[in-house]
Motif scaffolding. Structure first.
Motif, mmCIF file in Angstrom:
data_model
loop_
_atom_site.group_PDB
_atom_site.id
_atom_site.type_symbol
_atom_site.label_atom_id
_atom_site.label_comp_id
_atom_site.label_asym_id
_atom_site.label_seq_id
_atom_site.Cartn_x
_atom_site.Cartn_y
_atom_site.Cartn_z
ATOM 1 N N GLY A 49 0.807 -1.210 0.000
ATOM 2 C CA GLY A 49 0.000 0.000 0.000
ATOM 3 C C GLY A 49 0.842 1.263 0.000
ATOM 4 N N ARG A 50 0.243 2.331 -0.475
ATOM 5 C CA ARG A 50 0.882 3.644 -0.467
ATOM 6 C C ARG A 50 -0.149 4.681 -0.013
ATOM 7 N NH1 ARG A 50 4.661 1.062 -0.303
ATOM 8 N NH2 ARG A 50 6.561 1.108 -1.565
ATOM 9 N N PHE A 51 0.334 5.702 0.665
ATOM 10 C CA PHE A 51 -0.557 6.750 1.131
ATOM 11 C C PHE A 51 -1.011 7.640 -0.031
ATOM 12 C CE2 PHE A 51 1.153 5.686 5.274
ATOM 13 C CZ PHE A 51 0.050 5.876 6.105
ATOM 14 N N VAL A 52 -2.269 8.002 0.015
ATOM 15 C CA VAL A 52 -2.823 8.981 -0.907
ATOM 16 C C VAL A 52 -3.145 10.219 -0.081
ATOM 17 C CG1 VAL A 52 -4.722 9.541 -2.463
ATOM 18 C CG2 VAL A 52 -3.773 7.212 -2.433
ATOM 19 N N ARG A 53 -2.567 11.329 -0.468
ATOM 20 C CA ARG A 53 -2.762 12.577 0.274
ATOM 21 C C ARG A 53 -3.801 13.452 -0.422
ATOM 22 N NH1 ARG A 53 3.213 14.514 2.505
ATOM 23 N NH2 ARG A 53 3.849 12.471 3.342
ATOM 24 N N THR A 54 -4.729 13.945 0.372
ATOM 25 C CA THR A 54 -5.794 14.790 -0.149
ATOM 26 C C THR A 54 -5.885 16.064 0.690
ATOM 27 O OG1 THR A 54 -7.046 12.816 -0.811
ATOM 28 C CG2 THR A 54 -8.237 14.913 -0.736
ATOM 29 N N ALA A 55 -5.645 17.179 0.059
ATOM 30 C CA ALA A 55 -5.715 18.462 0.766
ATOM 31 C C ALA A 55 -7.172 18.885 0.935
ATOM 32 C CB ALA A 55 -4.946 19.530 -0.003
ATOM 33 N N TRP A 56 -7.448 19.577 2.018
ATOM 34 C CA TRP A 56 -8.789 20.110 2.248
ATOM 35 C C TRP A 56 -8.683 21.490 2.879
ATOM 36 C CZ3 TRP A 56 -10.104 21.191 7.348
ATOM 37 C CH2 TRP A 56 -9.295 20.603 8.332
ATOM 38 N N MET A 68 -4.349 8.699 3.522
ATOM 39 C CA MET A 68 -5.003 7.409 3.691
ATOM 40 C C MET A 68 -4.247 6.328 2.929
ATOM 41 S SD MET A 68 -7.605 7.890 5.664
ATOM 42 C CE MET A 68 -8.241 6.224 5.454
ATOM 43 N N MET A 69 -4.130 5.163 3.564
ATOM 44 C CA MET A 69 -3.502 4.025 2.911
ATOM 45 C C MET A 69 -4.336 2.771 3.130
ATOM 46 S SD MET A 69 0.321 2.352 3.327
ATOM 47 C CE MET A 69 0.035 1.604 4.948
ATOM 48 N N HIS A 70 -4.579 2.020 2.050
ATOM 49 C CA HIS A 70 -5.199 0.697 2.110
ATOM 50 C C HIS A 70 -4.152 -0.265 1.561
ATOM 51 C CE1 HIS A 70 -9.283 2.306 2.850
ATOM 52 N NE2 HIS A 70 -8.843 3.323 2.122
ATOM 53 N N GLY A 71 -3.652 -1.163 2.416
ATOM 54 C CA GLY A 71 -2.563 -2.014 1.985
ATOM 55 C C GLY A 71 -2.814 -3.488 2.202
ATOM 56 N N ARG A 72 -1.737 -4.248 2.237
ATOM 57 C CA ARG A 72 -1.832 -5.695 2.432
ATOM 58 C C ARG A 72 -1.547 -6.082 3.878
ATOM 59 N NH1 ARG A 72 3.475 -8.494 0.438
ATOM 60 N NH2 ARG A 72 5.020 -6.850 0.736
ATOM 61 N N LEU A 73 -0.652 -5.354 4.544
ATOM 62 C CA LEU A 73 -0.386 -5.573 5.965
ATOM 63 C C LEU A 73 -1.357 -4.759 6.811
ATOM 64 C CD1 LEU A 73 1.433 -6.779 8.198
ATOM 65 C CD2 LEU A 73 2.919 -4.786 7.933
ATOM 66 N N PHE A 74 -1.655 -3.564 6.321
ATOM 67 C CA PHE A 74 -2.573 -2.660 7.020
ATOM 68 C C PHE A 74 -3.844 -2.507 6.195
ATOM 69 C CE2 PHE A 74 1.720 -1.382 8.275
ATOM 70 C CZ PHE A 74 1.620 -1.556 9.652
ATOM 71 N N GLU A 75 -4.952 -2.919 6.785
ATOM 72 C CA GLU A 75 -6.233 -2.798 6.090
ATOM 73 C C GLU A 75 -6.569 -1.342 5.794
ATOM 74 O OE1 GLU A 75 -10.941 -4.002 6.769
ATOM 75 O OE2 GLU A 75 -9.500 -4.211 8.404
ATOM 76 N N LYS A 76 -6.347 -0.487 6.792
ATOM 77 C CA LYS A 76 -6.654 0.927 6.623
ATOM 78 C C LYS A 76 -5.848 1.732 7.629
ATOM 79 C CE LYS A 76 -10.645 4.065 6.315
ATOM 80 N NZ LYS A 76 -12.116 4.155 6.455
ATOM 81 N N VAL A 77 -5.160 2.731 7.128
ATOM 82 C CA VAL A 77 -4.386 3.626 7.993
ATOM 83 C C VAL A 77 -4.688 5.062 7.582
ATOM 84 C CG1 VAL A 77 -2.112 4.326 8.818
ATOM 85 C CG2 VAL A 77 -2.514 1.945 8.203
ATOM 86 N N CYS A 114 -4.822 3.340 12.941
ATOM 87 C CA CYS A 114 -4.237 2.224 12.199
ATOM 88 C C CYS A 114 -4.968 0.923 12.516
ATOM 89 C CB CYS A 114 -2.758 2.097 12.557
ATOM 90 S SG CYS A 114 -2.009 0.564 11.979
ATOM 91 N N HIS A 115 -5.469 0.272 11.469
ATOM 92 C CA HIS A 115 -6.150 -1.022 11.612
ATOM 93 C C HIS A 115 -5.442 -2.052 10.720
ATOM 94 C CE1 HIS A 115 -9.611 0.398 13.959
ATOM 95 N NE2 HIS A 115 -9.482 1.514 13.266
ATOM 96 N N PRO A 116 -4.655 -2.937 11.323
ATOM 97 C CA PRO A 116 -3.955 -3.964 10.539
ATOM 98 C C PRO A 116 -4.910 -5.034 10.008
ATOM 99 C CG PRO A 116 -2.877 -3.558 12.657
ATOM 100 C CD PRO A 116 -4.219 -2.921 12.716
ATOM 101 N N VAL A 117 -4.478 -5.772 9.009
ATOM 102 C CA VAL A 117 -5.263 -6.870 8.449
ATOM 103 C C VAL A 117 -5.384 -8.011 9.449
ATOM 104 C CG1 VAL A 117 -5.277 -8.676 6.690
ATOM 105 C CG2 VAL A 117 -4.757 -6.312 6.041
ATOM 106 N N SER A 118 -4.273 -8.375 10.072
ATOM 107 C CA SER A 118 -4.277 -9.492 11.019
ATOM 108 C C SER A 118 -4.958 -9.096 12.330
ATOM 109 C CB SER A 118 -2.845 -9.932 11.332
ATOM 110 O OG SER A 118 -2.832 -10.860 12.409
#
Length: 225
Positions: A49-56, A68-77, A114-118
């Motif tokens: 996964g890689r972080f996607v940055r969104t300005a507001w 925000m990142m959705h990855g394989r080790l981390f479900e959602k960060v 941070c919410h890991p997959v495991s």
């Protein structure tokens, strides 16, 4: 740099705290992405996964950047930074230190969820912030939330390591802070409707102003690290 450059007594603090939170954000993003790269492919298949940055922007003043990142080790960060300013409503301002004199405020900080997959890897929450009205202070903390009830033990290695790190960050500045802020965390994150804590604790603090800005800022940096 000449003192005359800063007309507001908190201007320099606003600049350096914002810069720190953004720097910490960059370090955390890089660290999470490195863990994504290093995760064993047989256990965590897929692309790292890689972080996607969104300005507001905040219409009332300021804004921030969501990461925000959705990855394989981390479900959602989510690792976000924000810097906002404006004025508190009159009925709210009277309850905020310093805002009863002048309702204008400035706030900058970082937040992490941070919410890991495991399910065997605990979820983590962390935030640190600097707020200024006619007074200024720091707040924040971090806590650990194992997913499985079997892992929600104070003697679990993850919990022991987490508390040790938080205690070391506190002890570097004042040995009395850890006990106080650990209890505050336990009380703040207790779930009355379930009659149980949200996780295994950590530290939580607000309106932290020891009278020594440099020490308080260093303490907040250590908590973030």
């Amino acid at each position: 740099m000449s003192d005359a450059v800063f007309s507001d007594p908190f201007d320099l603090k606003k600049v350096e705290t914002r810069a720190w939170f953004e720097h910490l954000r960059d370090r955390i993003h890089a660290a999470f992405e490195a863990l994504e790269d290093a995760a064993p492919a047989d256990l965590f298949p897929g692309e790292p996964g890689r972080f996607v940055r969104t300005a507001w922007e905040r219409p009332e003043g300021g804004g921030g950047v969501m990461g925000m990142m959705h990855g394989r080790l981390f479900e959602k960060v989510g690792v976000h930074v924000s810097t906002v300013h404006g004025a508190f409503p009159a009925d709210y301002a009277k309850n905020v230190p310093g805002a009863d004199v002048d309702p204008r405020f400035f706030a900058t900080g970082i937040s992490l969820i941070c919410h890991p997959v495991s399910p065997r890897i605990p979820a983590v929450h962390m935030n640190t912030r600097f707020i200024a009205t006619t007074k200024s202070w720091f707040g924040g903390g971090g806590d650990l939330t194992p997913v499985l009830m079997a892992d929600r033990r104070q003697d679990h290695p993850d919990t022991v390591a987490f508390h040790a790190a938080m205690q070391a960050a506190c002890n570097a500045h004042d040995p009395t802070w850890h006990a106080k802020y650990k209890v505050w965390c336990d009380e703040y994150f207790y779930l009355p409707h379930r009659k149980e804590p949200r996780g295994t604790g950590g530290v939580f603090y607000d309106h932290h102003d020891s009278g020594d800005y440099d020490r308080d800022f260093a303490f907040t940096r250590d908590i973030g690290l």
